[in-house]
Write a protein that holds these residues in place. Structure first.
Motif, PDB file in Angstrom:
ATOM      1  N   UNK B  26       0.857  -1.180   0.000  1.00 41.67           N
ATOM      2  CA  UNK B  26       0.000   0.000   0.000  1.00 41.67           C
ATOM      3  C   UNK B  26       0.892   1.229   0.000  1.00 41.67           C
ATOM      4  N   UNK B  27       0.501   2.224  -0.785  1.00 44.31           N
ATOM      5  CA  UNK B  27       1.338   3.407  -0.884  1.00 44.31           C
ATOM      6  C   UNK B  27       0.469   4.652  -0.815  1.00 44.31           C
ATOM      7  N   UNK B  28       0.932   5.632  -0.085  1.00 43.72           N
ATOM      8  CA  UNK B  28       0.159   6.868   0.085  1.00 43.72           C
ATOM      9  C   UNK B  28       1.055   8.050  -0.237  1.00 43.72           C
ATOM     10  N   UNK B  29       0.511   8.953  -1.089  1.00 47.16           N
ATOM     11  CA  UNK B  29       1.312  10.128  -1.438  1.00 47.16           C
ATOM     12  C   UNK B  29       0.921  11.310  -0.578  1.00 47.16           C
ATOM     13  N   UNK B  30       1.807  12.286  -0.569  1.00 45.70           N
ATOM     14  CA  UNK B  30       1.532  13.475   0.224  1.00 45.70           C
ATOM     15  C   UNK B  30       0.344  14.230  -0.369  1.00 45.70           C
ATOM     16  N   UNK B 215      -8.641  -4.295  -1.871  1.00 43.03           N
ATOM     17  CA  UNK B 215      -8.164  -5.549  -1.272  1.00 43.03           C
ATOM     18  C   UNK B 215      -9.274  -6.579  -1.398  1.00 43.03           C
ATOM     19  N   UNK B 216      -8.868  -7.824  -1.590  1.00 47.53           N
ATOM     20  CA  UNK B 216      -9.865  -8.889  -1.562  1.00 47.53           C
ATOM     21  C   UNK B 216      -9.228 -10.138  -0.967  1.00 47.53           C
ATOM     22  N   UNK B 217      -9.892 -10.754  -0.013  1.00 50.52           N
ATOM     23  CA  UNK B 217      -9.390 -11.947   0.665  1.00 50.52           C
ATOM     24  C   UNK B 217      -7.940 -11.781   1.117  1.00 50.52           C
ATOM     25  N   UNK B 218      -7.640 -10.616   1.659  1.00 42.46           N
ATOM     26  CA  UNK B 218      -6.318 -10.391   2.209  1.00 42.46           C
ATOM     27  C   UNK B 218      -5.224 -10.141   1.195  1.00 42.46           C
ATOM     28  N   UNK B 219      -5.605  -9.969  -0.071  1.00 44.08           N
ATOM     29  CA  UNK B 219      -4.592  -9.710  -1.091  1.00 44.08           C
ATOM     30  C   UNK B 219      -4.844  -8.364  -1.763  1.00 44.08           C
ATOM     31  N   UNK B 220      -3.751  -7.760  -2.209  1.00 47.52           N
ATOM     32  CA  UNK B 220      -3.863  -6.532  -2.969  1.00 47.52           C
ATOM     33  C   UNK B 220      -4.391  -6.871  -4.368  1.00 47.52           C
ATOM     34  N   UNK B 221      -5.433  -6.196  -4.818  1.00 48.82           N
ATOM     35  CA  UNK B 221      -5.997  -6.495  -6.125  1.00 48.82           C
ATOM     36  C   UNK B 221      -5.569  -5.467  -7.164  1.00 48.82           C
ATOM     37  N   UNK B 222      -5.791  -4.194  -6.840  1.00 46.22           N
ATOM     38  CA  UNK B 222      -5.443  -3.165  -7.802  1.00 46.22           C
ATOM     39  C   UNK B 222      -5.266  -1.836  -7.081  1.00 46.22           C
ATOM     40  N   UNK B 223      -4.368  -1.008  -7.605  1.00 49.77           N
ATOM     41  CA  UNK B 223      -4.297   0.384  -7.192  1.00 49.77           C
ATOM     42  C   UNK B 223      -4.380   1.210  -8.462  1.00 49.77           C
ATOM     43  N   UNK B 224      -5.288   2.173  -8.471  1.00 46.60           N
ATOM     44  CA  UNK B 224      -5.488   2.901  -9.711  1.00 46.60           C
ATOM     45  C   UNK B 224      -5.988   4.309  -9.417  1.00 46.60           C
ATOM     46  N   UNK B 225      -5.606   5.278 -10.272  1.00 45.98           N
ATOM     47  CA  UNK B 225      -6.238   6.597 -10.153  1.00 45.98           C
ATOM     48  C   UNK B 225      -7.740   6.429 -10.332  1.00 45.98           C
ATOM     49  N   UNK B 226      -8.491   7.246  -9.622  1.00 45.02           N
ATOM     50  CA  UNK B 226      -9.933   7.055  -9.602  1.00 45.02           C
ATOM     51  C   UNK B 226     -10.544   7.219 -11.006  1.00 45.02           C
ATOM     52  N   UNK B 227      -9.941   8.085 -11.825  1.00 43.93           N
ATOM     53  CA  UNK B 227     -10.526   8.344 -13.138  1.00 43.93           C
ATOM     54  C   UNK B 227     -10.386   7.159 -14.092  1.00 43.93           C
ATOM     55  N   UNK B 228      -9.395   6.294 -13.811  1.00 44.71           N
ATOM     56  CA  UNK B 228      -9.164   5.166 -14.701  1.00 44.71           C
ATOM     57  C   UNK B 228      -9.947   3.923 -14.288  1.00 44.71           C
ATOM     58  N   UNK B 229     -10.762   4.061 -13.244  1.00 40.28           N
ATOM     59  CA  UNK B 229     -11.431   2.876 -12.720  1.00 40.28           C
ATOM     60  C   UNK B 229     -12.931   3.131 -12.636  1.00 40.28           C
ATOM     61  N   UNK B 230     -13.656   2.833 -13.700  1.00 41.62           N
ATOM     62  CA  UNK B 230     -15.086   3.073 -13.670  1.00 41.62           C
ATOM     63  C   UNK B 230     -15.769   2.172 -12.635  1.00 41.62           C
ATOM     64  N   UNK B 231     -16.925   2.635 -12.173  1.00 40.57           N
ATOM     65  CA  UNK B 231     -17.627   1.959 -11.079  1.00 40.57           C
ATOM     66  C   UNK B 231     -17.807   0.470 -11.321  1.00 40.57           C
ATOM     67  N   UNK B 232     -18.182   0.124 -12.563  1.00 45.08           N
ATOM     68  CA  UNK B 232     -18.493  -1.273 -12.854  1.00 45.08           C
ATOM     69  C   UNK B 232     -17.278  -2.181 -12.634  1.00 45.08           C
TER      70      UNK B 232
END
Lengths: 318, 502
Positions: B26-30, B215-232
């Motif tokens: 997990x990574x968090x930017x300023x 996260x799903x079942x204790x694993x990292x699934x995806x990290x993405x800018x919000x605009x690149x990840x549509x709701x569906x």
């Protein structure tokens, strides 16, 4: 996380049985150390039962009250008033009148408690604290602080010193109250409603339960059982006295909490309560046999109660 | 903006051989708002508990500004400038804002007394910086929960926190308070504060966050800018499968529809200060949505018709027959059920078991001569657990050990067991994860198809739009507008109608 929960559950179960464990430990200890003083004789064991009967019976009512999230501090004083009214009624109206008067006194005071809590919405702690004074005061006033003798021998047999098939009447009454209380709390609609009211009053209301009626009922039951306990005090000592039941409310509450009922309501067990009551009775008895004086008894009894509740705390708060 | 403030690498955590987190990064930017998403049991809260020192990871590294740190107890997290804003607020209502903010770290005068003046000044300054207009001497009990949360946030900031973790921060907030919170979040971002944002509410995630990690079942699934990840696709990442079309609305044919005979009718209802002359009808087999701002009388209507709140004036008819409702039992006898707004407070006795909760409204049905028949209770409980797909070991499990979604399913079960004809659901998917949410939506549709009439009160418009046939917009305790679902093209239309803007 699954297995962590399992361990927690076991721990929880262990705590749930603290009162039984404590009882066994205390019993074994006394059996060994007090064997010479006659702790294990059937006479002494029956004595324990006789001495704890009143506390046990009040504790059955108190279990319902505490399970519903309320408290009743007036039980000790109600026994005093009921013993006096019973004694007086026995003189004027005979056996039946005495029984009705004793139970009626308890029920009436319980009803007043219940109405003030459920209709006027005063917290039960305050209502019953007030009633504790009122009832004791009434008892003193009516009796003129003098004991009122009971000469009705059949009353004294049924509610005091008598026994059937070797079983003391006090023991039979205790068993009767415990069985009824246990059944009501564990197996009847009423018990579910009491526990739901104590567990989450709002959710109980939203489930269609008349929580005010439940609170009224438990306080009436508690008052009635306290009235009955007063009758037993009177029968055992063949007199009504305003001093009966002084401080009993605390022993009763201690028995209930020791037994695993949550002081915050929602979790309650009558069987646990009776064990709590017998545990306290056994400790009392053992300490007397040891030859300790009253002050020492009080200190040890108090410490044991604190210890047992501390060990069983998880059940009490969860 | 590109500077990384926090990095969690290959975090592993197991409890007694059960793997809860498996090599999670997990990574968090300023100055970033980073949404952390996942169903119940995905490992979000465990990860956050590791970050705040409640748990210690079995392996893995935590780096703050590139430097490895050890977080083994909450104090370590505070030293690392990490603060958690709790879901259940940890403030003391009887104390003032400034007393709460400096609780247990009060500045003392030389005399040893608390320097209240100084504390007030510091609090005032911080509040002004964040544009919150309130007197620091106000007791929290006099303020709404929105301010409680702000006090928590201010408290964290006054301890120099740079990373804030917000867990379902809007769960208890009104719409207006939510807007204020979002403004505050913006302000915090501009000050370089980073926020980890946990929520089940999709619309908020898209409104407030910059990036999303699933996260799903204790694993990292995806990290993405919000605009690149549509709701569906976000939803399918969370659930692990394609959700199908449960959030897709299809015009429903109502085989029971008979507009001349409403099943349930409210005429000119007045109750308390919030319900002022409500009138509406509900038809057989219909799903009627109720929308409106907080305080528009939605919840109060449900409490009045269910007999919780007193009805002052007005008529309620069931199947055309006027009825009198003065307590919940009356309403239940008329076939009305209410799934209340707050399951933890109104819906469940949390320390009781699942079966004990289910039996409460149906005590009469599962007992004979006042004695409860355990077999009947168990049968009913088992049936609904299966029907509603409740995840539990057995029916004796205590409610507070179940997840929010499963708890909500039990509240539903409890009422479905009473076999009502008219079902009122107040915020039925509040605080429920996306998988359970779609299941609940499916259940509602199914009930209507069976001929039950359902009222759904909800602040989540996407959910309303997915399920209802008709929507009533409440305003100031009255029905302001009535809209048929088929006439609504997109969510914004409904939003405008609620805000009464168009």
């Amino acid at each position: 996380m699954q297995s962590k929960m399992k361990i927690n559950k076991q721990l929880l179960n262990w705590r749930k049985y603290i009162v039984y464990i404590a009882f066994v430990l205390v019993f074994i200890t006394f059996s060994i150390t007090l064997n010479d003083s006659g702790f294990l004789t059937s006479n002494n064991l029956l004595n324990i039962v006789r001495q704890t009967a009143m506390i046990s019976i009040m504790a059955v009512g108190m279990t319902l009250v505490i399970s519903s999230g309320e408290i009743d501090l007036s039980v000790g004083s109600i026994t005093a008033l009921s013993s006096i009214i019973t004694a007086m009624a026995l003189q004027s109206f005979g056996l039946f009148g005495g029984i009705v008067a004793g139970l009626g006194t308890g029920a009436l005071l319980g009803l007043v408690n219940g109405l003030l809590v459920s209709k006027v919405l005063i917290p039960s702690f305050l209502v019953t604290l007030g009633m504790m004074e009122v009832a004791r005061g009434l008892a003193m006033w009516i009796s003129g602080t003098a004991p009122i003798p009971i000469l009705n021998q059949s009353y004294n047999f049924i509610f005091g010193s008598g026994s059937i098939l070797g079983l003391p009447m006090l023991f039979i009454w205790t068993i009767l109250c415990v069985v009824m209380g246990h059944f009501a709390l564990k197996h009847m609609k009423f018990g579910r409603k009491v526990l739901a009211t104590g567990g989450n009053e709002s959710a109980a209301k939203f489930s269609g339960i008349n929580t005010k009626k439940i609170k009224l009922s438990v306080l009436v039951i508690s008052g009635t059982l306290a009235g009955f306990a007063g009758m037993l005090y009177a029968g055992r000592l063949q007199a009504g006295r305003f001093t009966f039941g002084e401080g009993d409310e605390l022993s009763v509450i201690a028995a209930v909490i020791l037994g695993g009922t949550s002081l915050f309501g929602g979790v309650g067990t009558v069987i646990g309560t009776i064990m709590g009551s017998i545990l306290i009775g056994t400790i009392n008895n053992g300490l007397i046999l040891m030859g300790l004086d009253v002050s020492q008894q009080m200190i040890i009894k108090g410490a044991i109660i604190i210890l047992a509740v501390a060990f069983g705390r998880k059940t009490a708060t969860k | 903006m590109t500077q990384t403030i926090l990095k969690m690498e290959k975090i592993n955590k197991s409890f007694n051989d059960v793997v809860v987190l498996n090599d999670v990064d997990f990574e968090l930017k300023k100055g970033e708002v980073h949404a952390l998403m996942g169903g119940n049991g995905a490992g979000k809260s465990t990860l956050m508990k590791i970050l705040t020192g409640v748990y210690t990871a079995n392996s893995g590294n935590i780096l703050i500004n590139g430097d490895p740190v050890r977080i083994e107890k909450p104090q370590d997290a505070q030293n690392a400038a990490i603060a958690m804003i709790f879901q259940e607020f940890s403030v003391i209502p009887t104390m003032s804002i400034s007393e709460n903010m400096f609780l247990n770290r009060e500045e003392l005068k030389k005399t040893g007394f608390i320097n209240q003046k100084r504390l007030n000044e510091q609090t005032k300054e911080l509040l002004r910086e964040l544009n919150i207009k309130v007197d620091p001497n106000t007791k929290l009990e006099e303020l709404s929960v929105g301010y409680w949360q702000m006090t928590e946030i201010c408290k964290a900031l006054s301890q120099d926190a740079k990373i804030l973790i917000m867990d379902e921060p809007t769960a208890t907030l009104t719409k207006k308070e939510t807007t204020v919170l979002f403004q505050l979040i913006k302000k915090l971002k501009s000050k370089g504060i980073s926020i980890i944002y946990i929520s089940h509410r999709m619309d908020e995630i898209y409104k407030v966050s910059d990036r999303i990690t699933v996260l799903r079942d204790g694993k990292h699934v995806i990290t993405s800018p919000v605009d690149d990840l549509p709701m569906k696709s976000l939803v399918s990442h969370i659930v692990g499968q394609d959700m199908g079309d449960s959030f897709q609305w299809k015009e429903r044919k109502n085989p029971f529809l008979d507009e001349s005979n409403p099943v349930f009718e409210v005429q000119d209802l007045h109750s308390g200060s919030k319900v002022n002359g409500l009138s509406f009808k509900l038809f057989k087999g219909e799903i009627l949505g109720i929308a409106g701002l907080m305080g528009s009388g939605r919840t109060e209507m449900s409490k009045a018709v269910f007999g919780i709140d007193k009805i002052d004036t007005g008529t309620i008819k069931v199947n055309g027959k006027p009825i009198k409702i003065s307590n919940p039992q009356d309403a239940m006898n008329e076939g009305i059920a209410l799934v209340p707004e707050d399951r933890r407070v109104q819906g469940l006795v949390l320390e009781h078991s699942l079966r004990e909760n289910i039996m409460l409204p149906i005590l009469n049905k599962v007992s004979k001569l006042s004695v409860i028949k355990n077999k009947s209770v168990n049968d009913v409980s088992e049936r609904f657990i299966k029907k509603l797909n409740v995840k539990t070991d057995d029916i004796y499990k205590t409610m507070n050990l179940l997840s929010g979604g499963n708890q909500q399913k039990i509240v539903l079960s409890k009422w479905l067991a009473n076999d009502p004809d008219i079902l009122i659901l107040d915020e039925p998917t509040n605080g429920v994860d996306i998988g359970a949410k779609s299941e609940i939506i499916e259940i509602i549709k199914e009930l209507a198809d069976q001929g039950k009439s359902v009222i759904v009160i909800s602040s989540e418009l996407s959910e309303l739009l997915a399920v209802v046939d008709r929507i009533l917009i409440f305003k100031e305790g009255k029905v302001d507008r009535e809209i048929y679902r088929k006439d609504i093209v997109q969510e914004e239309d409904l939003e405008h109608a609620i805000q009464n803007e168009n």
